[in-house]
Scaffold this motif. Structure first.
Motif, PDB file in Angstrom:
ATOM      1  N   PHE A 165       2.578  14.113  -0.601  1.00 23.72           N
ATOM      2  CA  PHE A 165       2.594  12.996  -1.543  1.00 23.72           C
ATOM      3  C   PHE A 165       1.991  11.725  -0.942  1.00 23.72           C
ATOM      4  O   PHE A 165       2.258  11.407   0.216  1.00 23.72           O
ATOM      5  N   PRO A 166       1.198  10.969  -1.715  1.00 22.22           N
ATOM      6  CA  PRO A 166       0.677   9.671  -1.255  1.00 22.22           C
ATOM      7  C   PRO A 166       1.815   8.700  -0.923  1.00 22.22           C
ATOM      8  O   PRO A 166       2.908   8.782  -1.502  1.00 22.22           O
ATOM      9  N   ASN A 167       1.549   7.763   0.018  1.00 15.99           N
ATOM     10  CA  ASN A 167       2.574   6.825   0.493  1.00 15.99           C
ATOM     11  C   ASN A 167       3.315   6.122  -0.633  1.00 15.99           C
ATOM     12  O   ASN A 167       4.534   5.964  -0.595  1.00 15.99           O
ATOM     13  N   THR A 168       2.563   5.648  -1.632  1.00 12.05           N
ATOM     14  CA  THR A 168       3.138   4.755  -2.639  1.00 12.05           C
ATOM     15  C   THR A 168       4.050   5.453  -3.637  1.00 12.05           C
ATOM     16  O   THR A 168       4.787   4.787  -4.359  1.00 12.05           O
ATOM     17  N   ILE A 169       4.004   6.780  -3.712  1.00 15.17           N
ATOM     18  CA  ILE A 169       4.909   7.498  -4.617  1.00 15.17           C
ATOM     19  C   ILE A 169       5.816   8.457  -3.855  1.00 15.17           C
ATOM     20  O   ILE A 169       6.567   9.211  -4.467  1.00 15.17           O
ATOM     21  N   ARG A 170       5.761   8.411  -2.509  1.00 14.28           N
ATOM     22  CA  ARG A 170       6.460   9.433  -1.724  1.00 14.28           C
ATOM     23  C   ARG A 170       7.959   9.439  -1.994  1.00 14.28           C
ATOM     24  O   ARG A 170       8.565  10.491  -2.190  1.00 14.28           O
ATOM     25  N   GLY A 171       8.606   8.276  -1.975  1.00 13.25           N
ATOM     26  CA  GLY A 171      10.058   8.232  -2.160  1.00 13.25           C
ATOM     27  C   GLY A 171      10.485   8.899  -3.452  1.00 13.25           C
ATOM     28  O   GLY A 171      11.358   9.781  -3.465  1.00 13.25           O
ATOM     29  N   ALA A 172       9.851   8.521  -4.571  1.00 11.24           N
ATOM     30  CA  ALA A 172      10.223   9.079  -5.879  1.00 11.24           C
ATOM     31  C   ALA A 172       9.822  10.548  -5.996  1.00 11.24           C
ATOM     32  O   ALA A 172      10.582  11.378  -6.516  1.00 11.24           O
ATOM     33  N   ALA A 173       8.627  10.891  -5.503  1.00 13.94           N
ATOM     34  CA  ALA A 173       8.129  12.263  -5.632  1.00 13.94           C
ATOM     35  C   ALA A 173       8.956  13.243  -4.798  1.00 13.94           C
ATOM     36  O   ALA A 173       9.292  14.344  -5.260  1.00 13.94           O
ATOM     37  N   VAL A 174       9.304  12.844  -3.562  1.00 10.57           N
ATOM     38  CA  VAL A 174      10.147  13.700  -2.717  1.00 10.57           C
ATOM     39  C   VAL A 174      11.515  13.887  -3.377  1.00 10.57           C
ATOM     40  O   VAL A 174      12.066  14.994  -3.390  1.00 10.57           O
ATOM     41  N   ALA A 175      12.056  12.811  -3.953  1.00 10.61           N
ATOM     42  CA  ALA A 175      13.362  12.898  -4.610  1.00 10.61           C
ATOM     43  C   ALA A 175      13.338  13.922  -5.742  1.00 10.61           C
ATOM     44  O   ALA A 175      14.253  14.744  -5.882  1.00 10.61           O
ATOM     45  N   ILE A 176      12.277  13.900  -6.555  1.00  6.49           N
ATOM     46  CA  ILE A 176      12.169  14.843  -7.677  1.00  6.49           C
ATOM     47  C   ILE A 176      12.022  16.277  -7.157  1.00  6.49           C
ATOM     48  O   ILE A 176      12.709  17.194  -7.616  1.00  6.49           O
ATOM     49  N   ALA A 177      11.136  16.467  -6.173  1.00  8.16           N
ATOM     50  CA  ALA A 177      10.910  17.815  -5.625  1.00  8.16           C
ATOM     51  C   ALA A 177      12.187  18.380  -5.023  1.00  8.16           C
ATOM     52  O   ALA A 177      12.555  19.537  -5.281  1.00  8.16           O
ATOM     53  N   CYS A 199      24.455  18.027  -3.917  1.00  6.00           N
ATOM     54  CA  CYS A 199      23.097  18.051  -3.355  1.00  6.00           C
ATOM     55  C   CYS A 199      22.069  17.628  -4.402  1.00  6.00           C
ATOM     56  O   CYS A 199      21.119  16.905  -4.096  1.00  6.00           O
ATOM     57  N   ILE A 200      22.268  18.103  -5.643  1.00  5.97           N
ATOM     58  CA  ILE A 200      21.361  17.720  -6.736  1.00  5.97           C
ATOM     59  C   ILE A 200      21.433  16.209  -6.961  1.00  5.97           C
ATOM     60  O   ILE A 200      20.409  15.528  -7.060  1.00  5.97           O
ATOM     61  N   ILE A 201      22.666  15.678  -7.009  1.00  8.36           N
ATOM     62  CA  ILE A 201      22.852  14.232  -7.210  1.00  8.36           C
ATOM     63  C   ILE A 201      22.238  13.458  -6.051  1.00  8.36           C
ATOM     64  O   ILE A 201      21.473  12.503  -6.247  1.00  8.36           O
ATOM     65  N   GLY A 202      22.571  13.870  -4.815  1.00  8.11           N
ATOM     66  CA  GLY A 202      22.092  13.150  -3.624  1.00  8.11           C
ATOM     67  C   GLY A 202      20.583  13.135  -3.520  1.00  8.11           C
ATOM     68  O   GLY A 202      19.975  12.102  -3.220  1.00  8.11           O
ATOM     69  N   SER A 203      19.959  14.288  -3.785  1.00  8.05           N
ATOM     70  CA  SER A 203      18.498  14.344  -3.693  1.00  8.05           C
ATOM     71  C   SER A 203      17.844  13.557  -4.823  1.00  8.05           C
ATOM     72  O   SER A 203      16.808  12.912  -4.635  1.00  8.05           O
ATOM     73  N   ALA A 204      18.472  13.591  -6.019  1.00  6.08           N
ATOM     74  CA  ALA A 204      17.904  12.862  -7.164  1.00  6.08           C
ATOM     75  C   ALA A 204      17.907  11.355  -6.934  1.00  6.08           C
ATOM     76  O   ALA A 204      16.982  10.653  -7.363  1.00  6.08           O
ATOM     77  N   VAL A 205      18.948  10.853  -6.262  1.00  4.04           N
ATOM     78  CA  VAL A 205      19.018   9.394  -6.009  1.00  4.04           C
ATOM     79  C   VAL A 205      18.428   9.016  -4.656  1.00  4.04           C
ATOM     80  O   VAL A 205      18.406   7.833  -4.300  1.00  4.04           O
ATOM     81  N   SER A 206      17.945  10.017  -3.885  1.00  3.07           N
ATOM     82  CA  SER A 206      17.436   9.723  -2.541  1.00  3.07           C
ATOM     83  C   SER A 206      16.244   8.774  -2.568  1.00  3.07           C
ATOM     84  O   SER A 206      16.090   7.931  -1.683  1.00  3.07           O
ATOM     85  N   GLY A 256      25.754  13.874   0.511  1.00  2.00           N
ATOM     86  CA  GLY A 256      25.229  13.596   1.856  1.00  2.00           C
ATOM     87  C   GLY A 256      24.120  14.564   2.234  1.00  2.00           C
ATOM     88  O   GLY A 256      23.084  14.168   2.773  1.00  2.00           O
ATOM     89  N   VAL A 257      24.323  15.865   1.925  1.00  2.00           N
ATOM     90  CA  VAL A 257      23.293  16.877   2.207  1.00  2.00           C
ATOM     91  C   VAL A 257      22.025  16.578   1.414  1.00  2.00           C
ATOM     92  O   VAL A 257      20.912  16.650   1.938  1.00  2.00           O
ATOM     93  N   GLY A 258      22.195  16.225   0.125  1.00  2.00           N
ATOM     94  CA  GLY A 258      21.035  15.911  -0.719  1.00  2.00           C
ATOM     95  C   GLY A 258      20.233  14.746  -0.175  1.00  2.00           C
ATOM     96  O   GLY A 258      18.996  14.788  -0.134  1.00  2.00           O
ATOM     97  N   LEU A 259      20.941  13.698   0.261  1.00  2.00           N
ATOM     98  CA  LEU A 259      20.253  12.546   0.870  1.00  2.00           C
ATOM     99  C   LEU A 259      19.533  12.963   2.149  1.00  2.00           C
ATOM    100  O   LEU A 259      18.354  12.656   2.347  1.00  2.00           O
ATOM    101  N   ALA A 260      20.261  13.673   3.030  1.00  2.00           N
ATOM    102  CA  ALA A 260      19.679  14.070   4.319  1.00  2.00           C
ATOM    103  C   ALA A 260      18.505  15.021   4.133  1.00  2.00           C
ATOM    104  O   ALA A 260      17.492  14.925   4.838  1.00  2.00           O
ATOM    105  N   SER A 261      18.622  15.949   3.163  1.00  2.00           N
ATOM    106  CA  SER A 261      17.563  16.953   2.974  1.00  2.00           C
ATOM    107  C   SER A 261      16.259  16.316   2.542  1.00  2.00           C
ATOM    108  O   SER A 261      15.176  16.795   2.880  1.00  2.00           O
TER     109      SER A 261
END
Length: 491
Positions: free
Chosen positions: A406-418, A67-74, A132-137
């Motif tokens: 999170f603002p649109n332009t950083i959402r992908g990276a910021a959500v992944a970190i959170a 989950c940590i790996i999946g969310s980090a690369v999400s 898979g859970v990390g990506l989906a979460s």
């Protein structure tokens, strides 16, 4: 279907329904261990090495490493493959994990012979599902938030949490049915070594039961992977990729043609600088996102969800699986409370009141282990209060806020970190719970560990309430583009 003026709610809800199956699988995968862990422990206790509580704690929590790996690369996958294709990948990983956890001996090992190498193989498949859970979460709430109109976005993202809890309830019930009249192994410490009491009675669960619990996930996982192929990519991702016509088409089907043009213009205005750095809007927005995730896990909820049957057994319940299923039903009902009130009451009031309720429940369990002679039902009710309070607050609302702030332009990276922080703390809490819960001290024995664990979680609940009160902004009724303006002002 005429969606030119008002858009189609049916189209929107059908898309969200597919996305929330990802949430259901998230709940299913993380809670399947609650029914399987005792049979799994008994199976590996027959291996050629000492299978300690610490090793079992890590094995029970190994999916969380994934989950940590999946969310980090999400963030990488969400930005590179897109939201839709990332969800499809998650579905495939769920499916492979279910089959591998059922039959970890595949190709390399003799069936039914426990060994250290087989334990590594089993954990590999659990980690695969965890990815898979990390990506989906991370991506399911992001997908829903990016496709939903702002006036019902909180409600629709909350349905994802409902699906997570529903997935947990489903797997509690499936585990209950699979176990049937078979006995779960009773494991006790004899002369400092774990031993199985009455192994003959628990033989079927030790050999077969836990395998069936894991493979049952293959059905919803396969269905999810197929259905994801039928939904569109999110308009915000399409706009960021310069596919404005496709974005407008999706927006029109959801919001109506005239409103779609307005929304697309707002999206384009905030996605022009699509390569903005993570701290473009200051460090506070990232800090708040991370701390929301940390508190959601540090309050200890997943220790209760993953080890529910074991906890109810130590409270003296005759059939702990019954209380586990009952807790799942209570969790569902209180998650619905959040779904139907998040747009009315707002995010902050639900989080603060939930934190207080959790603290009361956690301190109640701690007290029951200090004051002798109290009936077991008080502990059970306290656990239910603790769990129910989480379900109408931190459970769904944390995901809503992470998808929104999170603002649109950083959402992908910021959500992944959170979300990565969420899974890191989930792993810390889940892997430390059993050793902490079983701590012994003087005349109190293991009641000291029971008391200490819940008192600690209660203190963290109080800290969570203070954090929300002081620092978290209210996002009710705001568009995702409004959040860009808010953080620009606060920078």
């Amino acid at each position: 279907m005429n969606y030119t003026e008002k858009g189609s709610k049916l189209y929107l809800f059908s898309i969200v329904l597919v996305a929330v199956i990802g949430g259901l699988l998230f709940g299913y995968d993380t809670a399947v261990i609650s029914g399987a862990e005792k049979g799994l422990q008994a199976f590996f206790m027959g291996a050629d090495f000492e299978y300690t509580d610490a090793i079992h704690g890590i094995t029970s929590s190994s999916a969380l490493i994934g989950c940590i790996i999946g969310s980090a690369v999400s963030g990488f996958f969400a930005s590179g493959l897109g939201r839709k294709n990332s969800l499809f990948l998650a579905g495939i990983l769920f499916f492979l994990s279910a089959l591998g956890s059922y039959y970890p001996e595949f190709l390399f090992f003799e069936h039914g012979v426990p060994s250290y190498s087989l334990l590594v193989a089993f954990n590999f498949y659990r980690v695969l599902g965890g990815i898979g859970v990390g990506l989906a979460s991370a991506i399911c709430p992001m997908y829903i938030a990016e496709i939903a109109p702002s006036n019902i976005r909180g409600t629709l993202v909350s349905w994802n949490q409902f699906a997570i809890i529903f997935g947990q309830l489903v797997v509690y019930f499936v585990n209950f049915l699979i176990l049937g009249s078979h006995a779960n192994p009773v494991i006790d410490l004899v002369n400092g070594v774990n031993q199985i009491m009455n192994p003959e009675a628990a033989a079927w669960t030790t050999e077969t039961g836990w395998r069936l619990m894991f493979v049952s996930e293959a059905v919803p996982a396969g269905l999810f992977a197929l259905l994801v192929l039928l939904v569109p990519e999110t308009p915000r991702y399409l706009a960021m990729c310069g596919k404005d016509e496709r974005a407008l088409n999706v927006l029109s089907r959801i919001n109506g043609a005239s409103q779609a043009k307005v929304i697309l213009a707002e999206i384009k205005a905030t996605t022009e600088e699509k390569t903005e750095r993570l701290f473009t809007y200051g460090w506070m927005v990232i800090f708040i996102g991370i701390m929301l995730s940390v508190f959601q896990q540090a309050v200890g909820i997943n220790a209760v969800l993953y080890f529910a049957p074991r906890i109810f057994e130590t409270m003296g319940m005759a059939n702990p699986m019954v209380q586990t299923v009952l807790m799942g039903v209570v969790n569902i009902l209180f998650t619905l409370l959040a779904v139907f009130t998040v747009e009315k009451w707002g995010r902050k009031p639900l989080l603060i009141s939930g934190s207080v309720g959790m603290a009361i429940g956690a301190f109640g369990v701690a007290m029951c282990n200090v004051v002798t002679g109290l009936p077991a039902i008080i502990s059970v009710i306290s656990i239910m209060v603790y769990s129910a309070s989480f379900m109408f607050s931190w459970g769904p609302i944390c995901w809503v806020l992470i998808a929104e702030i999170f603002p649109n332009t950083i959402r992908g990276a910021a959500v992944a970190i959170a979300v990565a922080f969420q899974w890191i703390f989930n792993f810390i809490v889940s892997s430390t719970f059993l050793p902490m819960y079983n701590m012994r001290l003087g005349e109190m024995g293991d009641k000291f560990g029971h008391m200490f664990a819940y008192a600690l979680y209660g203190i963290i609940c109080v800290a969570a309430a203070l954090f929300v009160w002081k620092l978290v902004p209210e996002t009710k009724g705001k568009t995702l583009e409004d959040m860009t303006k808010l953080w620009k002002k606060k920078k």
